[in-house]
Design a protein around this motif. Structure first.
Motif, PDB file in Angstrom:
ATOM      1  N   ASN A 292       0.871  -1.171   0.000  1.00 19.59           N
ATOM      2  CA  ASN A 292       0.000   0.000   0.000  1.00 19.59           C
ATOM      3  C   ASN A 292       0.911   1.225   0.000  1.00 19.59           C
ATOM      4  O   ASN A 292       1.363   1.669   1.054  1.00 19.59           O
ATOM      5  CB  ASN A 292      -0.914  -0.011   1.222  1.00 19.59           C
ATOM      6  N   ARG A 294       1.907   5.187  -1.543  1.00 21.76           N
ATOM      7  CA  ARG A 294       1.461   6.441  -2.139  1.00 21.76           C
ATOM      8  C   ARG A 294       2.657   7.144  -2.780  1.00 21.76           C
ATOM      9  O   ARG A 294       3.736   7.227  -2.164  1.00 21.76           O
ATOM     10  CB  ARG A 294       0.825   7.335  -1.076  1.00 21.76           C
ATOM     11  N   ASN A 315      -0.803  12.632  -7.741  1.00 20.09           N
ATOM     12  CA  ASN A 315      -0.717  11.676  -6.643  1.00 20.09           C
ATOM     13  C   ASN A 315      -1.235  10.329  -7.117  1.00 20.09           C
ATOM     14  O   ASN A 315      -2.327  10.234  -7.685  1.00 20.09           O
ATOM     15  CB  ASN A 315      -1.546  12.159  -5.450  1.00 20.09           C
ATOM     16  N   LEU A 316      -0.436   9.306  -6.873  1.00 19.83           N
ATOM     17  CA  LEU A 316      -0.793   7.948  -7.255  1.00 19.83           C
ATOM     18  C   LEU A 316      -0.818   7.057  -6.019  1.00 19.83           C
ATOM     19  O   LEU A 316      -0.146   7.347  -5.028  1.00 19.83           O
ATOM     20  CB  LEU A 316       0.207   7.397  -8.271  1.00 19.83           C
ATOM     21  N   PHE A 318      -0.686   2.765  -5.057  1.00 19.70           N
ATOM     22  CA  PHE A 318      -0.626   1.353  -5.462  1.00 19.70           C
ATOM     23  C   PHE A 318      -1.055   0.509  -4.285  1.00 19.70           C
ATOM     24  O   PHE A 318      -0.543   0.652  -3.171  1.00 19.70           O
ATOM     25  CB  PHE A 318       0.787   0.952  -5.901  1.00 19.70           C
ATOM     26  N   SER A 319      -1.977  -0.410  -4.527  1.00 28.23           N
ATOM     27  CA  SER A 319      -2.427  -1.311  -3.463  1.00 28.23           C
ATOM     28  C   SER A 319      -2.570  -2.710  -4.024  1.00 28.23           C
ATOM     29  O   SER A 319      -2.902  -2.901  -5.195  1.00 28.23           O
ATOM     30  CB  SER A 319      -3.761  -0.843  -2.876  1.00 28.23           C
ATOM     31  N   LEU A 327      -3.391  -2.782  -7.851  1.00 25.58           N
ATOM     32  CA  LEU A 327      -4.164  -1.694  -8.443  1.00 25.58           C
ATOM     33  C   LEU A 327      -3.408  -0.388  -8.324  1.00 25.58           C
ATOM     34  O   LEU A 327      -2.994   0.001  -7.228  1.00 25.58           O
ATOM     35  CB  LEU A 327      -5.520  -1.568  -7.741  1.00 25.58           C
ATOM     36  N   LEU A 328      -3.206   0.275  -9.459  1.00 31.81           N
ATOM     37  CA  LEU A 328      -2.599   1.601  -9.490  1.00 31.81           C
ATOM     38  C   LEU A 328      -3.687   2.609  -9.806  1.00 31.81           C
ATOM     39  O   LEU A 328      -4.382   2.493 -10.828  1.00 31.81           O
ATOM     40  CB  LEU A 328      -1.492   1.660 -10.547  1.00 31.81           C
ATOM     41  N   SER A 329      -3.853   3.600  -8.941  1.00 34.02           N
ATOM     42  CA  SER A 329      -4.906   4.600  -9.118  1.00 34.02           C
ATOM     43  C   SER A 329      -4.361   5.988  -8.796  1.00 34.02           C
ATOM     44  O   SER A 329      -3.262   6.126  -8.254  1.00 34.02           O
ATOM     45  CB  SER A 329      -6.097   4.271  -8.211  1.00 34.02           C
ATOM     46  N   GLY A 330      -5.147   7.009  -9.136  1.00 34.46           N
ATOM     47  CA  GLY A 330      -4.748   8.368  -8.820  1.00 34.46           C
ATOM     48  C   GLY A 330      -4.947   9.318  -9.983  1.00 34.46           C
ATOM     49  O   GLY A 330      -5.584   8.983 -10.997  1.00 34.46           O
ATOM     50  N   ASN A 331      -4.406  10.510  -9.837  1.00 30.10           N
ATOM     51  CA  ASN A 331      -4.536  11.556 -10.847  1.00 30.10           C
ATOM     52  C   ASN A 331      -3.167  12.126 -11.183  1.00 30.10           C
ATOM     53  O   ASN A 331      -2.334  12.334 -10.302  1.00 30.10           O
ATOM     54  CB  ASN A 331      -5.433  12.688 -10.339  1.00 30.10           C
TER      55      ASN A 331
END
Length: 339
Positions: A292, A294, A315-316, A318-319, A327-331
């Motif tokens: 987890n 950031r 900011n991304l 990963f979890s 899962l890679l998420s963010g903007n």
């Protein structure tokens, strides 16, 4: 005198005499040797043993093994009082029996063994020079230099001091107590690990890493189930990846170790093209490295060297399992891009 072939194809030869003395007998060893293939040991000079009941007294038993020596003086039996010395013992002699070990280097040291057969105690000092083995060959840390001083009593080893050093500036020290069974292990470990040791794992892509990781750790619990804690820190490290046109400079990081995860307290790096990135979070020590983490992009300027130049903020997160998806998420905000 006589010769014999014993189990495993080992040849033994002995010359000496046996004579009765008060309360026992005296064994005079004029010569003694054993050999198995290229592995051999011989008595360097005549020796005598006095046997009385369950006690054996010996003086000047000096074995030449390869280019090294093992000598012993004292008494063995129900009560122990032995002085043992090892001089430049070549470890490659073990390769004759187990070639896959690929041991190299020499071992020297001394020990005094006291107590009883059921409760032995010892003080020891040992040094290893030019050490290598198949188990560590792929890590690029050989040859190793090793030294250790300590004691053994009550079925536990106490390390007064221990140190090791290897290629490319690798160094480590340790001290503490190691029970051979049960709990109660408590060992402190400090070391410096050159990040260049990782280059062999990224060399295929042409990448390189440099700098030093500093370790301040502690091992507790049981020898068959140790629990680790402590910190790892980086300062001034660098990573270069020509394939990605990426160069990270002034990499700094601080992470905490626990039994089941690494916590990234802080990590940051500057891009050679401008801007920086930072990260924090956790990386699990399970089989899939469940994580987890950031990641922040701060005016990070990327240039591929051919077509693209872009400045990024964002900011991304990963979890999930690092080695099996996740899962890679963010903007990500593209402040400017030139093609």
């Amino acid at each position: 005198s006589g010769t014999a072939r014993i189990a495993g194809g080992t040849d033994a030869a002995l010359e000496g005499s046996l004579a009765p003395v008060a309360d026992g007998y005296r064994v005079a060893l004029d010569s003694f040797s054993v050999a198995q293939g290229q592995l051999s040991a011989r008595l360097a000079s005549p020796a005598a043993l006095m046997v009385a009941g369950d006690s054996v007294q010996f003086s000047g038993v000096d074995l030449a093994i390869g280019s090294g020596r093992i000598s012993a003086t004292g008494t063995a039996g129900q009560n122990l009082d032995i002085a043992l010395n090892i001089t430049s013992l070549p470890l490659d002699i073990a390769n004759t029996i187990a070639p896959d070990l690929r041991l190299s280097g020499t071992l020297s040291g001394n020990a005094t063994i006291t107590g009883s057969a059921s409760d032995p105690r010892a003080q020891f000092s040992v040094e290893g020079s030019g050490l290598g083995a198949a188990a560590i060959a792929d890590f690029g840390i050989a040859p190793l230099q090793l030294s250790a001083q300590g004691s053994f009593a009550d079925n536990r080893v106490t390390l007064t001091s221990a140190s090791a050093s290897g290629a490319q500036g690798l160094s480590a020290t340790a001290r503490g107590t190691i029970p051979l069974s049960g709990g109660g292990m408590d060992v402190s470990i400090n070391g410096s690990i050159p990040l260049s040791l990782a280059n062999r794992f990224v060399a295929e892509s042409g990448a390189q890493v440099s700098g030093t990781a500093n370790l301040d750790a502690r091992a507790t619990g049981r020898i068959d189930n140790p629990q680790f804690s402590g910190t790892v820190s980086l300062a001034g490290a660098e990573y270069i990846d020509p394939a990605l046109a990426l160069r990270l400079q002034n990499i700094t990081a601080n992470a905490s170790l626990s039994a089941n995860q690494v916590t990234i307290n802080s990590a940051s790096a500057q891009l050679a093209t401008g801007g920086s990135i930072s990260a924090s979070g956790t990386v699990g020590l399970d089989a899939n490295l469940t994580s987890n983490v950031r990641i922040a992009l701060n005016n990070a300027r990327y240039a591929d060297g051919n077509l693209l130049v872009a400045t990024l903020n964002g900011n991304l997160a990963f979890s999930g399992p690092l080695t099996a998806g996740g899962l890679l998420s963010g903007n990500i905000d593209v402040e400017r891009a030139d093609i």
